[in-house]
Design an enzyme around this catalytic site. Structure first.
Site, PDB file in Angstrom:
ATOM      1  N   VAL A  11       0.828  -1.209   0.000  1.00 36.48           N
ATOM      2  CA  VAL A  11       0.000   0.000   0.000  1.00 36.48           C
ATOM      3  C   VAL A  11       0.857   1.252   0.000  1.00 36.48           C
ATOM      4  CG1 VAL A  11      -1.681   1.347   1.324  1.00 36.48           C
ATOM      5  CG2 VAL A  11      -1.989  -1.116   1.064  1.00 36.48           C
ATOM      6  N   LEU A 149      -6.629  -1.764  -3.026  1.00 34.10           N
ATOM      7  CA  LEU A 149      -5.790  -2.281  -4.102  1.00 34.10           C
ATOM      8  C   LEU A 149      -5.854  -3.795  -4.192  1.00 34.10           C
ATOM      9  CD1 LEU A 149      -2.549  -0.177  -3.480  1.00 34.10           C
ATOM     10  CD2 LEU A 149      -4.536   0.410  -4.877  1.00 34.10           C
ATOM     11  N   CYS A 257      -4.786  -9.529   3.005  1.00 32.61           N
ATOM     12  CA  CYS A 257      -5.967  -8.746   3.392  1.00 32.61           C
ATOM     13  C   CYS A 257      -7.160  -9.592   3.827  1.00 32.61           C
ATOM     14  CB  CYS A 257      -6.379  -7.823   2.248  1.00 32.61           C
ATOM     15  SG  CYS A 257      -5.175  -6.521   1.900  1.00 32.61           S
ATOM     16  N   ARG A 322       1.645 -15.033   1.356  1.00 32.98           N
ATOM     17  CA  ARG A 322       0.955 -15.005   2.647  1.00 32.98           C
ATOM     18  C   ARG A 322      -0.437 -15.626   2.530  1.00 32.98           C
ATOM     19  NH1 ARG A 322       1.885  -8.762   4.142  1.00 32.98           N
ATOM     20  NH2 ARG A 322       1.790  -8.653   1.856  1.00 32.98           N
TER      21      ARG A 322
END
Length: 420
Positions: A11, A149, A257, A322
């Site tokens: 980000v 994003l 996220c 991740r």
């Protein structure tokens, strides 16, 4: 206008690079000296299409600089915090990095500068930060400006967002933020309070995660009743009330996220009876195991069998592993002899999967393989010479958990092809 951005992850780095190419004098700050040294040469430490070009352009224009020192924020009108807020074992968001950055910023921030939170934070965090600043005798406004994003298309998403959300409590803060985004003239600006802005970020990611979990369950039903999940997804996406995004069946969602944001929202809503997100989280957590069961039904006992793996990142066009479903699936296939290839994520994967073999070419993955798994939807995997792959495999079996390749083409070659 001079701004500073604390944190050079996905980000912060994307925001800083794009802002610098849109008329803002931008300094990106990070405590990782090696990363800052690399960025100062115009190189990106993460794989993200178009990002390196944005960084190099900002450096050439003298609008983008990088530093390990916080003193560069002393004359900034807006200071953006884009540090990580990873999940803790109980599912809550870890805000220690955020408050650590605030402690550093508080020593240098101008009295009329705004503090802009780009990190994903639980509801009411900005209000708590405001109180924290007041204890430090600072009256700076705190703004929530969440980012939406998608890794793999982050630069384009930042340049062409669906909306820009600004949570603030004063006209001055609003005016400064509209100045930051003055080149985004045709993009809807959602001006709201900080708590609602915090919630918008969590709600967006949680809703998308719900769509992914839902379409994966529809894929299971299609398998049971011999339906076509691709056609089902296409038809659902044509419904304007539903939309086509996040309706691609696969081995589950991952990345930095969705998993942590769903967990965090479950944690903060534990006293409100939030049942839907708990079910979404549980369904996604079980998905890799269900995929391995599917693989074993097709291949049989995997012990000692050679399995080629195409894709290790959690999605295409990123090197991020991740919460990658591919990594989890490979981990569960530990009794097999695994050879894997990914266009960008192998260096990262080696740190968590040190005991498998990594191929240098796509064809090497297929050498004497009893099965080939497609676990990430890289476009590269569509264009492989599958006739050559067929000739190299011990058993021409392909299990495509992304429904990426044309099944008719592969079956015509002679493959036993299985998909979702």
């Amino acid at each position: 206008m001079k701004i500073s951005i604390i944190g050079t992850g996905y980000v912060g780095l994307v925001a800083g690079a794009v802002f610098s190419n849109n008329g803002l004098n931008t300094c990106c700050i990070d405590i990782d000296a090696e990363k800052i040294k690399l960025l100062s040469t115009g190189k990106s430490p993460i794989y993200e299409p178009l990002l390196e070009e944005q960084i190099s352009s900002g450096i050439r224009k003298n609008t983008l600089t990088f530093s390990t020192k916080y003193n560069s924020i002393a004359d900034s009108e807006a200071i953006f915090l884009a540090v990580g807020t990873p999940d803790l074992p109980n599912g809550s968001a870890n805000l220690s990095y955020l408050y650590g950055a605030i402690d550093q910023v508080s020593k240098l921030i101008k009295k009329d500068a705004i503090l802009v939170i780009k990190s994903t934070v639980p509801p009411n965090t900005c209000k708590d930060i405001k109180k924290y600043l007041e204890k430090l005798a600072l009256a700076n406004e705190v703004v929530m400006n969440p980012e939406f994003l998608r890794q793999g298309s982050a630069v384009n998403d930042f340049l062409n967002p669906d909306r820009i959300v600004i949570g603030c409590s004063s006209l001055d803060a609003k005016d400064k933020m509209l100045k930051v985004y003055e080149n985004w003239k045709d993009i809807p600006k959602v001006i709201t309070d900080t708590t609602t802005a915090e919630m918008i970020k969590y709600a967006a990611n949680s809703f998308l995660a719900t769509k992914v979990a839902f379409i994966n369950e529809m894929a299971d039903l299609c398998h049971h009743f011999d339906g076509d999940i691709n056609m089902l997804s296409y038809a659902l996406g044509l419904d304007k009330r539903i939309g086509k995004g996040a309706l691609k069946a696969g081995p589950g969602y991952g990345g930095s996220c969705f998993p942590k944001d769903v967990s965090a929202l479950i944690h903060v809503s534990k006293n409100t009876g939030n049942h839907i997100l708990k079910a979404v989280h549980q369904a996604n957590s079980q998905r890799p195991r269900l995929m391995v069961e599917k693989i074993k039904k097709i291949v049989g006992n995997v012990k000692g069998k050679k399995i080629g793996v195409l894709g290790l990142s959690f999605k295409a066009n990123t090197d991020d592993i991740r919460f990658s479903p591919a990594i989890k699936i490979v981990s569960l296939l530990k009794d097999a002899i695994i050879t894997a290839f990914d266009p960008a994520a192998m260096d990262n994967a080696k740190r968590v999967l040190p005991d498998i073999r990594y191929a240098t070419t796509l064809c090497e993955v297929a050498e004497s393989a009893d099965c080939l798994l497609i676990l990430t939807e890289w476009e590269d995997f569509k264009d492989i010479d599958y006739n050559l792959i067929f000739s190299k495999m011990a058993k021409p079996v392909i299990i495509d958990l992304r429904n990426l390749v044309d099944k008719h083409k592969l079956r015509k070659i002679g493959f036993s092809y299985f998909a979702l």
